[in-house]
Design a protein around this motif. Structure first.
Motif, PDB file in Angstrom:
ATOM      1  N   LYS A 108       0.847  -1.205   0.000  1.00 64.77           N
ATOM      2  CA  LYS A 108       0.000   0.000   0.000  1.00 64.77           C
ATOM      3  C   LYS A 108       0.876   1.247   0.000  1.00 64.77           C
ATOM      4  CE  LYS A 108      -3.725  -2.195   2.487  1.00 64.77           C
ATOM      5  NZ  LYS A 108      -4.168  -2.563   3.812  1.00 64.77           N
ATOM      6  N   ALA A 109       0.400   2.256  -0.716  1.00 65.72           N
ATOM      7  CA  ALA A 109       1.141   3.517  -0.821  1.00 65.72           C
ATOM      8  C   ALA A 109       1.359   4.130   0.565  1.00 65.72           C
ATOM      9  CB  ALA A 109       0.404   4.496  -1.728  1.00 65.72           C
ATOM     10  N   ARG A 110       0.364   3.993   1.430  1.00 65.75           N
ATOM     11  CA  ARG A 110       0.467   4.564   2.784  1.00 65.75           C
ATOM     12  C   ARG A 110       1.620   3.914   3.528  1.00 65.75           C
ATOM     13  NH1 ARG A 110      -3.806   2.116   6.494  1.00 65.75           N
ATOM     14  NH2 ARG A 110      -2.132   0.580   6.522  1.00 65.75           N
ATOM     15  N   ASP A 111       1.719   2.565   3.412  1.00 67.12           N
ATOM     16  CA  ASP A 111       2.797   1.837   4.104  1.00 67.12           C
ATOM     17  C   ASP A 111       4.163   2.285   3.582  1.00 67.12           C
ATOM     18  OD1 ASP A 111       0.962  -1.333   4.206  1.00 67.12           O
ATOM     19  OD2 ASP A 111       0.878   0.470   5.469  1.00 67.12           O
ATOM     20  N   ILE A 112       4.250   2.440   2.249  1.00 67.19           N
ATOM     21  CA  ILE A 112       5.532   2.833   1.643  1.00 67.19           C
ATOM     22  C   ILE A 112       5.922   4.227   2.120  1.00 67.19           C
ATOM     23  CG2 ILE A 112       6.675   3.388  -0.539  1.00 67.19           C
ATOM     24  CD1 ILE A 112       5.057   1.154  -1.852  1.00 67.19           C
ATOM     25  N   LEU A 113       4.951   5.139   2.161  1.00 65.74           N
ATOM     26  CA  LEU A 113       5.253   6.518   2.585  1.00 65.74           C
ATOM     27  C   LEU A 113       5.690   6.550   4.053  1.00 65.74           C
ATOM     28  CD1 LEU A 113       2.430   8.512   0.771  1.00 65.74           C
ATOM     29  CD2 LEU A 113       4.889   8.704   0.397  1.00 65.74           C
ATOM     30  N   ILE A 114       5.056   5.729   4.901  1.00 66.03           N
ATOM     31  CA  ILE A 114       5.445   5.687   6.321  1.00 66.03           C
ATOM     32  C   ILE A 114       6.888   5.202   6.440  1.00 66.03           C
ATOM     33  CG2 ILE A 114       5.059   4.510   8.533  1.00 66.03           C
ATOM     34  CD1 ILE A 114       2.043   4.459   7.821  1.00 66.03           C
ATOM     35  N   ALA A 115       7.208   4.138   5.670  1.00 67.21           N
ATOM     36  CA  ALA A 115       8.577   3.587   5.731  1.00 67.21           C
ATOM     37  C   ALA A 115       9.594   4.605   5.199  1.00 67.21           C
ATOM     38  CB  ALA A 115       8.652   2.296   4.923  1.00 67.21           C
ATOM     39  N   ALA A 116       9.226   5.299   4.105  1.00 62.55           N
ATOM     40  CA  ALA A 116      10.132   6.302   3.531  1.00 62.55           C
ATOM     41  C   ALA A 116      10.364   7.432   4.522  1.00 62.55           C
ATOM     42  CB  ALA A 116       9.555   6.842   2.219  1.00 62.55           C
ATOM     43  N   GLY A 117       9.296   7.846   5.183  1.00 58.64           N
ATOM     44  CA  GLY A 117       9.423   8.896   6.192  1.00 58.64           C
ATOM     45  C   GLY A 117      10.297   8.459   7.353  1.00 58.64           C
ATOM     46  N   ALA A 118      10.125   7.207   7.764  1.00 56.51           N
ATOM     47  CA  ALA A 118      10.928   6.684   8.884  1.00 56.51           C
ATOM     48  C   ALA A 118      12.400   6.575   8.501  1.00 56.51           C
ATOM     49  CB  ALA A 118      10.391   5.329   9.316  1.00 56.51           C
TER      50      ALA A 118
END
Lengths: 203, 366
Positions: free
Chosen positions: B177-187
């Motif tokens: 999911k795009a949301r999961d990817i964005l959270i990981a990228a932010g982290a």
């Protein structure tokens, strides 16, 4: 899944196109200005000193002439490790004191060849070319001969040559880039009326 | 095993394209080393590396892909690979500010280059293993974070950037999911920021690259000289066999600056030919991954391998064209270096092994 990989392939293709456009720009429209900038930054100009004419006596024995010497100079204080490496390269131990910048006063052509790879690697040394004026008379005659030199200065001087060369990041010459801009014209030789012994005999 | 004629053709095209790229790497190396000393030693060594790479491809391609993707095999490869990387902290040698090599006399090996295929294998197995994509993604993220710790500690920014970029592309392709990817990228920004804070020279390079005021004698030195070297090549190259500007001004002209050296030597037309070879190699790999009689896991792995080669090539070329801030990255198959060439040879070997992974061939339990 194939559809998602198609999107990734599309992104990679777009990235490739951007790189291709930049490569095209640098090879074509943006090339001239960069070449000019590169040339300005990397070019070094130098003077080729003209060989000064020789002064002969009446019997055509050289009295005053030019000799070329090559000196080895340090760009800065050398560390212990650097001194060891230099000694290893030359094959003998140099006596270098703490503040010495002049390492060797008379390099042979073989020594110059041996040192070139070291200089190209950025080792902090350089070779300086020096012209020395040799007088084959005693000190008291030298003053008279210097006046003769001044008298014929224009004839003896010749005219210096000029060259242009590209320099690398360590300011060493880039092999193959040296270009002669003006050939040096050596000075004319001068013959004086006296012999060396007559000059020495004069008060 | 059924022999599909078309598959066979792709399985021939891929190693041939890679071999031609490796030969152009020998040209790159000889253009730099011969400029100065007339010594072909580096070029001869690179030929030796190519010979080793050929042996790796022909031997490792025989290992069945189904064996490689067994749970126990993956765990073993993951732990062994990580220990190989982490051991650098104790036994590694520091070169140019980076503790990234094991040295043994004349030989040195850079683990981060050699084990890239293992990372791809493990992450692609995780992302395709179960139907819960979120669970797959978070397990893969945790694994990647663990894998990247020793890379960050070296510090190897270039390799770290490759691993991160490939990971996010693989995650997107696996349907995370795009949301999961964005959270990981932010982290990921937090450890990245810590790395940059720890290495001020790297931060200066990035800020200088984006600064409107160019310090051409300082931090923008390499960026400026990349452009100058590429410009010198023009359309058809300036000095075949003697890359004068690259040798005089670029760091590691046969390695991190390989593209600029090639560009100066062969010109725009020459590098388009090289780019065409990359397109053929990567295109053949993507096509291979879509063959109907491959397992989904094998297809995903092959596409991931193609993506890694594409991303590393594009990053290296972009650095050399001053499109992104400079970092030390090799050009796949072309840059001098046994570790890099061996790593990509292993990647190709595993790709060819995966190409033989058809559902009817799977007899070993996972």
């Amino acid at each position: 899944m194939n559809r998602r990989w198609n999107w990734i392939i599309a992104i990679l293709l777009l990235w490739s196109m951007a790189a291709l456009c930049k490569a095209f720009f640098l090879a074509g429209p943006g090339r001239a200005s960069r070449i000019e900038e590169a040339f300005k930054m990397a070019s070094g100009r130098g003077r080729i000193p003209a060989r000064r004419g020789t002064v002969y006596d009446r019997l055509h024995t050289p009295v005053i002439w030019d000799e070329l010497r090559f000196e080895l100079l340090a760009r800065r204080h050398l560390t212990k490790k650097e001194k060891l490496r230099l000694n290893r390269t030359l094959g003998y131990d140099l006596t270098i004191s703490e503040n010495d910048r002049l390492l060797l006063s008379d390099l042979s052509p073989d020594e110059i060849k041996t040192l070139q790879p070291l200089i190209r690697q950025g080792f902090p040394i350089r070779i300086n070319c020096k012209r020395e004026r040799i007088f084959a008379v005693s000190a008291h005659c030298r003053e008279k001969l210097q006046k003769i030199e001044l008298l014929y200065d224009k004839k003896l001087s010749g005219s210096d040559g000029r060259y242009i060369v590209l320099l690398d990041r360590f300011r060493n010459w880039i092999p193959g880039s040296w270009k002669l801009m003006q050939k040096p014209v050596p000075g004319e030789d001068v013959t004086i009326k006296e012999t060396i012994s007559e000059l020495e005999a004069q008060p | 095993m059924k022999i599909n004629k078309q598959l066979l053709d792709l399985e021939v095209i891929i190693p041939i394209a890679a071999f031609l790229l490796a030969l152009s790497g020998v040209l790159t190396v000889s253009s730099t080393s011969q400029s100065w000393s007339g010594n072909p030693e580096l070029a001869m060594r690179q030929l030796g590396h190519i010979a080793v790479a050929v042996i790796i491809i022909f031997s490792f391609r025989r290992i069945p892909f189904s064996f490689l993707t067994r749970k126990n095999t993956l765990i073993f490869l993951g732990v062994a690979g990580w220990l190989f990387l982490a051991g650098l902290g104790l036994f590694g040698s520091r070169i140019n500010g980076m503790c990234g090599w094991y040295r043994c006399g004349y030989f040195s090996i850079q683990p981060a280059e050699v084990i890239k295929p293992l990372y791809l294998l493990i992450v692609s197995a995780i992302l395709t293993r179960r139907s819960d994509r979120s669970a797959n993604f978070f397990i893969a993220t945790a694994f990647s974070a663990w894998w990247l710790i020793p890379v960050c500690l070296q510090p190897d920014f270039g390799t770290g950037a490759i691993y991160l970029t490939v990971f996010f592309f693989m995650a997107a392709a696996a349907g995370s999911k795009a949301r999961d990817i964005l959270i990981a990228a932010g982290a990921a920004i937090i450890p990245l920021g810590a790395m940059l804070w720890r290495t001020p020279y790297a931060l200066r390079r990035i800020t200088a690259f984006f600064s409107p005021v160019k310090d051409n004698l300082g931090e923008n030195w390499h960026v400026m000289h990349f452009e100058l070297a590429v410009s010198r090549g023009g359309w058809f190259g300036s000095n075949l066999g003697k890359a004068i500007w690259s040798n005089a001004y670029l760091p590691f002209a046969y390695n991190d600056s390989a593209y600029a050296t090639l560009s100066e030597t062969l010109g725009f037309v020459g590098v388009v030919v090289i780019a065409a070879l990359f397109f053929i190699l990567i295109g053949a790999m993507f096509k291979l991954s879509r063959r109907a009689n491959l397992t989904p896991e094998a297809g995903f792995f092959i596409s991931s391998c193609a993506t890694l080669i594409a991303i590393q090539a594009l990053m290296h070329i972009s650095i050399n064209l001053a499109l992104i801030p400079p970092s030390g990255l090799t050009l796949p198959f072309i840059s001098y270096g046994g570790s890099s060439l061996s790593g990509f040879a292993l990647l190709l070997a595993m790709t060819l092994s995966a190409a033989g992974d058809q559902p009817e061939n799977q007899s070993l339990p996972k």
